[in-house]
Scaffold this active site. Structure first.
Site, PDB file in Angstrom:
ATOM      1  N   HIS A 124      47.306  31.154  95.799  1.00  0.00           N
ATOM      2  CA  HIS A 124      48.680  30.942  96.278  1.00  0.00           C
ATOM      3  C   HIS A 124      49.635  32.042  95.825  1.00  0.00           C
ATOM      4  CE1 HIS A 124      49.885  29.843  92.196  1.00  0.00           C
ATOM      5  NE2 HIS A 124      48.737  29.180  92.135  1.00  0.00           N
ATOM      6  N   ARG A 146      52.158  24.498  95.876  1.00  0.00           N
ATOM      7  CA  ARG A 146      52.166  25.963  95.865  1.00  0.00           C
ATOM      8  C   ARG A 146      51.055  26.534  96.743  1.00  0.00           C
ATOM      9  NH1 ARG A 146      50.523  23.986  90.884  1.00  0.00           N
ATOM     10  NH2 ARG A 146      48.677  24.883  89.877  1.00  0.00           N
ATOM     11  N   HIS A 164      43.607  28.107  93.967  1.00  0.00           N
ATOM     12  CA  HIS A 164      44.205  28.483  92.692  1.00  0.00           C
ATOM     13  C   HIS A 164      43.289  29.424  91.923  1.00  0.00           C
ATOM     14  CE1 HIS A 164      47.082  25.174  93.376  1.00  0.00           C
ATOM     15  NE2 HIS A 164      46.032  24.638  93.981  1.00  0.00           N
ATOM     16  N   GLU A 176      43.836  23.313  90.906  1.00  0.00           N
ATOM     17  CA  GLU A 176      43.638  24.221  89.782  1.00  0.00           C
ATOM     18  C   GLU A 176      42.901  23.519  88.641  1.00  0.00           C
ATOM     19  OE1 GLU A 176      43.014  26.807  88.397  1.00  0.00           O
ATOM     20  OE2 GLU A 176      44.862  27.957  88.105  1.00  0.00           O
TER      21      GLU A 176
END
Length: 248
Positions: free
Chosen positions: A9, A60, A182, A87
């Site tokens: 991202h 995100r 991520h 993540e």
């Protein structure tokens, strides 16, 4: 030839503040949105035509994907979100400044927490408000599968069933896939694809918003991989990511 593009991202508010983010749902900065827009323009210039996209439950990544598809004029393609692409969970470190944490515990310890293969930070307590079991978005996930902390090994074990059973098999019919996730969830996928040894994965640092292209033959054998962009600029961005966990 078939292709998968892996994309971290754009810059988030906690990237800018150099904080451990993990599963905390932090938004993109203006710079992060601009990075995502530039990625979309670059992928369009290079002639990518995705048939399907995948992302995590965290905004995100979701917003980065939205910006990229908008610039590609491919907003219409099927998009699937999965918590398995989230993540790495940083446990009690979430929200702490990386450099300040390094000043307290040492650069080496923070490097272990950030990049080692099988050592996880201290776990969140069961009654910690940051515990994912309290969030509506994870109510359909069995509590035993929701992490309170994770090592990269744990993160890979979370991702791989989804990668092997959902994402990768769809390449045979889709031809080109986009995965926006991520730093650590993508490191896990890259480790799997490139057979990177456990003790060498520590050296892989992914910058925000730099497309990483993997090419496959019709039998889905990996034939090549490369980053899109200026190699010297990407090298500098990778060094900057590596230095985030060092005391000032």
């Amino acid at each position: 030839m078939k292709r998968i593009v892996l994309l971290r991202h754009g810059e988030s508010a906690w990237n800018r503040e150099n904080r451990f983010t993990g599963w905390t749902d932090v938004d993109l900065t203006e710079k992060g949105v601009a990075e995502a827009v530039r990625v979309g323009e670059l992928l369009k210039e290079k002639g990518f035509h995705f048939k399907r996209a995948y992302t995590s439950y965290l905004k995100r990544a979701v917003k980065t994907l939205d910006c990229v598809l908008d610039r590609l004029d491919q907003d219409w393609i099927p998009v699937e979100k999965s918590w398995r692409l989230n993540e790495k969970h940083y446990g009690e470190l979430q929200g702490l400044n990386k450099a300040e944490t390094a000043a307290k515990y040492g650069d080496e310890q923070v490097l272990v927490w950030r990049r080692s293969y099988d050592i996880a930070p201290h776990a969140l307590a069961e009654d910690d408000s940051r515990n994912p079991r309290f969030e509506d978005r994870y109510q359909a996930v069995p509590d035993a599968e929701l992490p309170r902390t994770e090592s990269l090994k744990d993160t890979i074990e979370r991702i791989m069933p989804y990668w092997k059973c959902v994402i990768f098999p769809s390449l045979s019919t889709a031809g080109e896939l986009l995965v926006v996730a991520h730093g650590n969830s993508l490191r896990g996928i890259i480790k799997h694809l490139k057979h990177i040894p456990d003790d060498e994965i520590v050296h892989l640092n992914l910058p925000t918003a730099v497309p990483y292209v993997f090419e496959f033959d019709d039998a889905l054998n990996l034939t090549g991989d490369y980053f899109l962009g200026d190699p010297e600029e990407i090298r500098k961005l990778m060094e900057a990511v590596a230095n985030q966990g060092k005391k000032k």
